[in-house]
Design a protein around this motif. Structure first.
Motif: not given
Length: 290
Positions: A1-11, A33-42, A57-64
């Protein structure tokens, strides 16, 4: 399933998938891979067996990616300044615009407290912004006037508000969300709080888009923008840049410069050009732009 991270706290990350919000953990491969999910990530997620929770499972490339607030894939900025109390700093306004342009954001300039000025269109800063071609909204945020015009522009966007302190950003956020998300300046002063309150960015779904629940750009450091990039952060320059005689023209002291010709013909606002030269000279001298 694809979605958008709307909040992240405490892992834990809360991912909006259609009409559901699913609590997720990130797979260990992102740490490697030193990649941390962020709010707004697809992201792509999957459910963990026998639970209603998921894993990313997967973080899409960020536009900014904005650092403060920490949000990815922002598409639009509402640049908020008050017409008075405090008075407009044109240099500061242009710096906010430059940062938004550098992040490829659609920009709407909101002039708040328009009820305190008789003829806002005659203010030099307003004329400068009109000459630059930006969309302008006049607001009376405390009365809710102009808020519906902002709502119309939220659809299909991830929108952040930015601007200096005291211009009404918190009031606008609260009006748009129809609830008190941010402590307004008056209350913050009374409670002696705000600066010491740790906040985590969150996306709030409004009018078919997302609104970042914290004001943006807490730092106006522009050191990371190179002297060659500045001209591309002034959109009214773009139609003339390729017409200069010399490749790599900085539109400064070079002859046969189309930017300077456009300036002399009144096609480019002199205050915008002067701002460009000021920032360029600081870069050339190696001075900080904080």
């Amino acid at each position: 399933m694809q979605g958008t991270i709307i909040k992240g706290i405490g892992g834990f990350y809360y991912v909006k998938v259609n009409d559901n919000v699913i609590e997720c953990k990130a797979r260990g491969k992102f740490r490697h891979n030193e990649l941390t999910p962020m709010v707004g990530d697809k992201v792509d997620i999957s459910f963990i067996s026998d639970t209603n929770k998921g894993s990313i499972d997967n973080i899409y490339e960020r536009h900014n990616m904005l650092i403060r607030p920490a949000v990815a894939n922002v598409t639009q900025a509402l640049v908020v300044f008050s017409l008075t109390n405090p008075d407009i700093s044109e240099n500061l306004l242009n710096k906010f615009l430059m940062l938004c342009e550098h992040n490829n954001l659609k920009i709407v300039v909101c002039f708040n407290k328009s009820d305190l000025i008789k003829e806002p269109n005659k203010i030099d800063a307003v004329k400068m912004i009109k000459d630059a071609g930006y969309e302008i909204l006049f607001l009376k945020a405390k009365e809710g006037i102009g808020i519906d015009k902002i709502r119309e522009r939220l659809k299909k966007n991830v929108t952040v508000l930015c601007g200096p302190s005291g211009v009404g950003k918190s009031t606008i956020l609260n009006r748009l969300a129809r609830k008190n998300i941010m402590v307004t300046g008056d209350i913050s002063e009374k409670l002696k709080r705000g600066k010491h309150t740790t906040r985590h960015s969150e996306l709030i779904e409004i009018e078919g888009g997302f609104l970042v629940d914290t004001p943006g750009f807490s730092s106006l450091n522009t050191d990371f923008i190179s002297k060659n990039e500045i001209q591309f952060c002034i959109p009214e320059f773009l139609e003339y840049i390729n017409g200069c005689k010399f490749t790599g023209c900085m539109h400064y002291k070079e002859p046969a410069c189309m930017i300077k010709n456009a300036l002399n013909e009144g096609k480019i606002n002199k205050k915008r050009y002067d701002f460009y030269i000021k920032i360029l000279e600081e870069k050339i001298r190696g001075r900080s732009n904080k």
